[in-house]
Scaffold this active site. Sequence first.
Site, PDB file in Angstrom:
ATOM      1  N   ASP A 168       4.768  -3.491 -14.560  1.00  0.00           N
ATOM      2  CA  ASP A 168       4.883  -2.868 -13.251  1.00  0.00           C
ATOM      3  C   ASP A 168       5.286  -1.395 -13.438  1.00  0.00           C
ATOM      4  OD1 ASP A 168       5.037  -3.806 -10.160  1.00  0.00           O
ATOM      5  OD2 ASP A 168       6.651  -2.373 -10.523  1.00  0.00           O
ATOM      6  N   TYR A 294       9.241   4.929  -5.625  1.00  0.00           N
ATOM      7  CA  TYR A 294       7.894   5.034  -5.062  1.00  0.00           C
ATOM      8  C   TYR A 294       7.686   6.412  -4.440  1.00  0.00           C
ATOM      9  CZ  TYR A 294       7.017   0.030  -5.639  1.00  0.00           C
ATOM     10  OH  TYR A 294       6.818  -1.214  -6.178  1.00  0.00           O
ATOM     11  N   HIS A 346       2.169 -11.630 -12.147  1.00  0.00           N
ATOM     12  CA  HIS A 346       2.775 -10.319 -12.315  1.00  0.00           C
ATOM     13  C   HIS A 346       4.119 -10.352 -13.041  1.00  0.00           C
ATOM     14  CE1 HIS A 346       3.455  -6.130 -11.387  1.00  0.00           C
ATOM     15  NE2 HIS A 346       4.626  -6.416 -10.837  1.00  0.00           N
TER      16      HIS A 346
END
Length: 379
Positions: A168, A294, A346
């Site tokens: 990730d 982010y 994931h």
Amino acid sequence: MTAITPFRIDIPQSQLDDLHDRLDRTRWPDELPGVGWEYGIPLNYIKELADYWRHSYDWRVHEKRLNSFPQFTTEIHGQNVHFMHVRSANPHALPLIATHGWPGSLVELLNIIEPLSEDFQVVVPSIPGYGFSGPTREKGWNVERVARTWAELMSRLGYTRYGAHGSDWGSAITRELGRIDAEHAAAVHVTMIGMPPQPGLEPYTEEEQRRLQHGQRYQRELFGYAAIQSTRPQTLAYALHDSPVGQLAWIVEKFRDWTDSADIPEDAVDRDHMLTNVMVYWLTGTAGSAARLYYESLAARVRPVEPSPTPTGVAVFPKDLSLSVRRFAEAANTITHWSEFDRGGHFHAMEQPDLLVADIRGFFQSLPEISRSSFRSRP
């Protein structure tokens, strides 16, 4: 040189009591009948999970497990950095820094630390803004800055040659670490290497088209969390910091959408392990600062991708949120190893730790520049 200080997790009972009180006073919303997971986490599922969290989950058991790994803190670039450092019994073992992502934490890597320590000096940091590294205190903590912090951390630990692994955000950080510190980073291993197709690669194979369509579904249906965290992380922070069920739902939804699960997240990951990951966000108050990665990284994403000369290994799991394409990745990366698995999603280290450990070990063991003495002999 800034000191490296031993660290031990010791959450005051008052924090656990506050959590239980908030769970007891949850104000539950309504939901439409018969929609299942279509609109988000179903009310009956999250109620049952919250009840388990309140009455059956025991933080002290998992706190003890976390404290079984040597932990430290140090200050780098003005930011507290928390990390685990598990030394191998093999004095020649290659140092390896492993980086988690969102909505993970170093908790997601716990199942791979011990097996990796057979062949590596394992360093597992908490990304600045996450977990026990605590909130970031200034703007600018993007992928590149974290990677430069990791380079300094490995230097501070005395490691002049090392490997890196990430998933990730950890994949992006690890790739950047290999690029900016190629003099010291021997090789990097990632589970996502999201490179868009470059002009001139057409026509795409049937499998490449399938993977592009998989990515389009993510952008169309599953990208909402990232859009919010990339643009308004502070607004989101008020809800997640104040409501444990809000924090629970925000994270656990991803364990359903992004794992190789048949119906509920627990089909793919252990329930207590997942809740311990949620607890790290709640107890450290880092939901908002984790989301800021982010925002900061989106702001820095206007620059073109710069090529990485560092040998790179990639492991692709079929139910990941993004499926890497080798031809696209080779445009800006030195790909020397590529694995495709038939199961797993994931949260690779939680879902398929044996597959992941074997792939990391096999990749580094295959590199001619890595000494054979770094790895223990196997029959």
